[in-house]
Design an enzyme around this catalytic site. Structure first.
Site, PDB file in Angstrom:
ATOM      1  N   CYS A  28       0.968  -1.233   0.252  1.00 41.89           N
ATOM      2  CA  CYS A  28       0.085   0.031   0.187  1.00 41.89           C
ATOM      3  C   CYS A  28       0.947   1.119  -0.169  1.00 41.89           C
ATOM      4  CB  CYS A  28      -1.214  -0.080   1.397  1.00 41.89           C
ATOM      5  SG  CYS A  28      -1.972   1.427   1.515  1.00 41.89           S
ATOM      6  N   HIS A  66     -10.325   1.275   1.451  1.00 41.95           N
ATOM      7  CA  HIS A  66      -9.555   2.558   1.857  1.00 41.95           C
ATOM      8  C   HIS A  66     -10.845   3.583   2.277  1.00 41.95           C
ATOM      9  CE1 HIS A  66      -5.405   2.297   1.917  1.00 41.95           C
ATOM     10  NE2 HIS A  66      -5.208   1.732   0.828  1.00 41.95           N
ATOM     11  N   HIS A  88      -9.239  -3.702  -2.570  1.00 46.52           N
ATOM     12  CA  HIS A  88      -8.053  -2.991  -1.605  1.00 46.52           C
ATOM     13  C   HIS A  88      -8.323  -1.352  -1.449  1.00 46.52           C
ATOM     14  CE1 HIS A  88      -3.730  -2.345  -0.360  1.00 46.52           C
ATOM     15  NE2 HIS A  88      -4.130  -1.049  -0.474  1.00 46.52           N
ATOM     16  N   GLU A  89      -8.730  -0.879  -2.821  1.00 41.82           N
ATOM     17  CA  GLU A  89      -9.138   0.464  -2.904  1.00 41.82           C
ATOM     18  C   GLU A  89     -10.340   0.706  -1.969  1.00 41.82           C
ATOM     19  OE1 GLU A  89      -6.721   2.176  -3.467  1.00 41.82           O
ATOM     20  OE2 GLU A  89      -5.356   0.783  -4.419  1.00 41.82           O
TER      21      GLU A  89
HETATM   22 ZN    ZN Z   1      -3.736   0.882   0.042  1.00 44.79          ZN
END
Ligand code: ZN
Length: 180
Positions: A110, A157, A153-154
């Site tokens: 990341c 966030h 993954h995004e």
């Molecule tokens: Zn990340």
């Protein structure tokens, strides 16, 4: 132009907030920000630009990672069939997903985490995502493999979740499944 100086790192509370929906149609400011995020990811994969501007290569970036708590992210990634996914997306949402899980061999990294954290990060093998592109088009994307993992993954966030949170969850799950 965004550089690593604009990328907030773990420990910053913005990475733990639930990001807010983007008002659509997106404002010029939101579109410019998302375009700059997409440019950043593209530039980070260009060896010359990456070296010149000291960019860490990445395949995606979410708005909270530049300190903006809004539901938008940019990805620039090629799937296993050589198809390029290069887009910015507003208010992405997983509308369905496989039961089957997968993970990236070698774990995940990341831009907001300056250390290697080994471990499998469990992800859905396939997801269907709805959202609105940078160009204002409503899209439904059926994703699998690497691209699906990058999107998850995004998306995490935008919900204040870091990839390593899921490594711990994975360990706990394994522990529960093992005979005591
Ligand atoms: Zn990340």
């Amino acid at each position: 132009m965004l550089t690593m100086k604009d990328v907030v790192r773990e420990g910053d509370p913005v990475l733990r907030k639930i990001a807010e929906e983007v008002q659509l149609p997106a404002s010029d400011e939101d579109r410019q920000t998302l375009q700059a995020m997409l440019d950043f990811v593209i530039n980070s994969q260009d060896p010359e630009l990456a070296e010149k501007f000291e960019l860490r290569p990445g395949v995606g970036i979410a708005a909270p990672q530049i300190g903006i708590s809004k539901r938008m992210f940019a990805v620039h990634v090629t799937d296993e069939q050589d198809q390029l996914y290069s887009l910015g997306i507003f208010n992405p949402k997983i509308v369905s997903h496989s039961v089957e899980e997968t993970h990236l061999e070698g774990g995940e990294g990341c831009l907001s985490v300056d250390r290697d954290i080994p471990g499998n990060v469990p992800r859905y093998s396939r997801i269907t995502v709805k959202g609105t592109t940078l160009e204002g088009e409503e899209v439904t994307l059926r994703l699998r493999g690497l691209v699906s993992i990058v999107f998850q993954h995004e998306l995490d966030h935008l919900n204040g979740i870091m990839f390593y949170d899921r490594i711990e969850a994975f360990k706990d799950k394994l522990k529960k499944e093992l005979p005591q």
